[in-house]
Design an enzyme around this catalytic site. Structure first.
Site, short mmCIF file in Angstrom:
data_model
loop_
_atom_site.label_atom_id
_atom_site.label_comp_id
_atom_site.label_asym_id
_atom_site.label_seq_id
_atom_site.Cartn_x
_atom_site.Cartn_y
_atom_site.Cartn_z
N GLU A 1 24.01 25.35 52.27
CA GLU A 1 22.78 24.78 52.84
C GLU A 1 22.57 25.12 54.31
O GLU A 1 21.47 25.46 54.71
CB GLU A 1 22.77 23.25 52.67
CG GLU A 1 22.20 22.77 51.35
CD GLU A 1 23.19 22.93 50.22
OE1 GLU A 1 24.35 23.32 50.48
OE2 GLU A 1 22.80 22.68 49.06
N HIS B 1 24.59 10.83 45.83
CA HIS B 1 23.42 11.55 45.32
C HIS B 1 22.18 10.68 45.25
O HIS B 1 21.23 11.01 44.56
CB HIS B 1 23.73 12.09 43.91
CG HIS B 1 24.67 13.26 43.91
ND1 HIS B 1 26.00 13.12 44.22
CD2 HIS B 1 24.47 14.57 43.66
CE1 HIS B 1 26.59 14.31 44.15
NE2 HIS B 1 25.69 15.21 43.81
#
Lengths: 376, 397
Positions: free
Chosen positions: A99, A168
């Site tokens: 990322e 998450h």
């Protein structure tokens, strides 16, 4: 499905992999593919996002998509389905699971003048790249005295899904919403998704586009206007989803649906609820929020994220600052619980707001009591 | 000076023009300063070291004009950084100030091999890099002092100088962040089919950053025309390279990305390496260039620079390897200029810097309204609050 496809030449030609298509062809594709939707003028949020990105990529060669699994996998949540086939691997790029690296690359490309759409598989992973969102993207136009803008869209699912547990499930609206230089958009339905995505891609500044995984598959009726390739929604304007007189619920994303359900329930009790769908966390539409509260005299903010320093906190502060004397009761917030998201289903249910149908919900009873008090 | 560099980048060489050089400066032999573009062939003294690539030849072509320009440009940069030191000590400059003196050969040598299609992005030690990309001394000083005429209108400061038209993307404060940004610039160049490369510069301190390796991986995978230029001045702030890197052979750290180690104190070596690497990158993808260089100042103005290295080391490098002295010796030994002519150049460079400084001091601070400008390119009438929310509410321009 394949049979229907083979009868549709423009559609086929485009699916065979054009080199970008054009607006008319894209509209033709869109009209043709409507045949495959559940019913006329009802589309899912996923289809809304997909079509918006598709159209904007057709209209502007500088727009490209990058992220994990956006290409050959057709998108982890299928939001980018078909785009690789249509636009080719130069414009739909599968990235490694890095990322910080690929977000920085996207920001650099935007600084040069391209218009990247960077997908985060969820915004939880964007934390690995958050320095690039804030320090490389948000602040650069300012630090450069206006000479280098960053026309980039960061998109992906935000907030709680179902059973995906603590790492998450975080909602990042409050964090990104705080940063000057970012625009933060939070679509709810298909109209929001289409209009805001197109506006975001066209926007010359960095846009954080917070979607919701559980909304992707939900269908919403949309007008012809919404389906037109030129359709956009203004950034920074909230929408009144439902008008009411007794209470204003200000909310965004999946919770808009919850607020509407609760409003239906409360209507049975004679309580008229106005539901404000923010659509935009930053800029925040304080005008619409305050106008609504000045009408109803009561505010309830609703969000899935953590309460402390959350989106609701800013909304409450804004209303207290600007509409204090219009309030008949203290401002109220309903938020996610102050806990990391647990896995066990019963605990997960306790960690996020719920609409309790049947008996008027958790906040319904409170609201009802407050309304009753005010009438004494 | 910006004009001269613009001319150079336009591909034209300043032929036989004396420019700002005093025509009266005749040498001992009675001839004028040579600004001939006739090729001079020289050998680079320190050999290149290659990693997974055959290094370029040590034979480099230059000219009297180029060498003179090197000298003048580096001298201006040196004077500018020394002036910045005084400005900081007299509190005209606040916050951070990271000076580049000693490292001038890197950015000057690079520019000799680049053109206006290429891009540079670097970290916070960016004053001279900004100059090399077409910036002016005035806008550097004004920016350092937070004035209107600064290249970022006074809103960026020392670490945030940009020149988009000149292909300079900053000026970045977060160590290492500029490396994936650089990969992105190269991606855009390739996407738009611009025949240019991006030089993503970073230091030995940043060389261990994870995002650098993420950027290298993607650039190698996608064959992006990016050069990762490690300005190894051997100290990451106060930490010597051997204390922060298991392998301080930074030119090898790209692994599958080939690398070159270059004497960063030698303009001509830098020029040769960048020329070679640019050709490579346009065809094959990334390369690492490790520039062996040195900074005379500490990490920043708050660092004396002598607690983690000896004064003997600093003065030793200044004696043996100073980039400006190296070019001076070349100019004298090849009889391109005399001592007196060089003194004239130096005097003019000093004057250029002093004039720019004086002008910068006259530049006003930005208007208060600039607090709220440039937050967005397009604001949609959004409002922003000042510190006093009741008093200051602004509809963004």
């Amino acid at each position: 499905m394949l049979g229907a496809l083979s009868r549709n030449r423009p559609l086929l030609a485009l699916l065979r992999g054009g080199n970008g298509g054009d607006k008319a062809a894209s509209a033709a594709l869109w009209a043709a593919s409507k045949r495959f939707m559940s019913s006329d003028n009802t589309i899912t949020v996923r289809e809304a996002l997909n079509s918006a990105i598709d159209e904007e990529m057709s209209a502007d060669n500088k727009v490209f998509v990058m992220g994990e699994e956006v290409g050959e996998y057709q998108g982890a949540y299928k939001v980018t389905k078909g785009l690789l086939q249509k636009f080719g691997p130069d414009r739909v790029l599968d990235t490694p699971i890095t990322e910080a690296g690929f977000t920085g690359l996207g920001v650099g490309a935007a600084m040069y003048g391209l218009k990247p759409i960077v997908e985060f598989m969820t915004f939880n992973f964007a934390m690995q790249a958050i320095d690039h969102l804030i320090n490389s993207a948000a602040k650069t136009n300012y630090m450069s005295g206006g000479t280098i803008n960053v026309p980039i869209v960061f998109r992906g699912p935000n907030g709680a899904a179902a059973g995906v547990a603590a790492q998450h499930s975080q909602c990042f609206a409050a964090w990104y919403g705080q940063v000057p230089g970012l625009k933060v958009l939070v679509p709810y339905d298909a109209e929001d998704a289409r209009g805001l995505m197109k506006a975001a891609i066209r926007d010359p500044d960095p846009v954080v586009f917070l979607e919701n995984e559980l909304l992707y598959g939900e269908s919403f009726p949309v007008s012809q206007e919404v389906l037109d390739p030129s359709f956009t929604l203004p950034i920074g304007k909230a929408k009144i989803m439902r008008e009411g007189d007794d209470l204003t619920i200000v909310t965004f994303s999946k919770m808009v649906g919850y607020a509407l359900k609760a409003a239906d329930e409360l209507a049975k009790e004679g309580i008229s609820v106005e539901v404000v769908n923010l659509r935009s966390i930053r800029p925040l539409d304080r005008e619409t929020i305050n106008a609504s509260v000045r009408k109803t005299s009561r505010l309830l903010t609703l969000e899935e994220g953590w309460p402390q320093h959350g989106v609701g906190a800013e909304i409450c502060a804004s209303v207290v600052e600007e509409s204090f004397y219009y309030l008949d009761a203290p401002v109220e917030r309903i938020c996610g619980a102050d806990v990391p998201m647990p896995y066990a289903a019963n605990l997960e249910r306790l960690a996020v707001p719920q609409v309790r149908l049947g008996s008027v919900g958790l906040y319904g009873s409170r609201v009802k009591k407050r309304c009753a008090d005010a009438c004494m | 000076m910006a004009v001269r560099q613009a001319l150079r980048r336009a591909g034209g060489r300043l032929l036989a023009t004396q420019g700002a050089m005093a025509p009266a400066a005749l040498g001992v032999a009675g001839r004028g300063l040579s600004t001939s573009a006739e090729p001079i062939t020289l050998e680079i003294p320190v050999p290149f070291k290659g990693h997974n690539v055959e290094p370029p030849s040590r034979t480099v072509e230059t000219s009297a004009q180029e060498l003179t320009e090197f000298f003048r440009t580096m001298f201006v940069m040196r004077r500018m950084e020394i002036a910045a030191d005084s400005l900081y000590k007299s509190k005209f400059i606040r916050g951070f100030c990271h000076l580049y003196d000693g490292q001038e050969a890197v950015c000057v040598g690079m520019e000799a091999a680049l053109n206006d299609k290429d891009c540079i992005i670097t970290a916070y030690r960016d004053h001279c890099t900004h100059l090399g990309r077409g910036g002016t001394v005035l806008e550097v000083f004004a920016e350092l002092m937070g004035r209107k005429d600064g290249c970022s209108l006074g809103k960026g400061g020392s670490m945030h100088m940009y020149n988009k038209k000149g292909g300079f993307y900053g000026g970045n404060g977060i160590v290492g962040a500029q490396t994936p940004l650089g990969a992105g610039l190269a991606f855009a160049q390739k996407y738009l089919k611009v025949e240019g490369v991006t030089l993503a510069m970073y230091g030995d301190g940043a060389a261990n950053q994870g995002q650098l390796f993420e950027a290298m991986n993607i650039s190698a995978l996608w064959d992006l025309p990016v050069l990762y230029v490690c300005e190894n001045n051997h100290y990451g702030m106060g930490t010597a390279e051997w204390r922060s890197a298991k392998s301080p052979e930074y030119y090898k750290r790209g692994d599958y990305v080939p690398g070159l180690k270059v004497d960063g104190m030698d303009c001509l070596a830098v020029k040769q390496a960048v020329k070679f690497a640019k050709e490579y990158a346009l065809k094959n993808g990334p390369m690492v260039l490790e520039m062996d260089t040195y900074r005379y100042h500490g990490h920043s103005m708050s660092d004396p620079g002598s607690t983690y290295r000896t004064r003997d080391e600093i003065s030793g490098v200044r004696q043996e390897r100073d980039p400006i002295e190296r070019i001076r010796k070349l100019l004298l030994s090849h009889e391109i200029a005399t001592v007196a002519e060089l003194k004239t150049i130096e005097k003019e460079a000093k004057k250029e810097v002093e004039d720019a400084l004086a002008k910068a001091k006259e530049s006003p601070s930005p208007d208060s309204e600039e607090l709220f400008s440039h937050i967005y390119r397009k604001s949609y009438g959004a409002q922003a609050y000042g510190a006093d929310r009741k008093e200051v509410v602004v509809t963004l321009p």
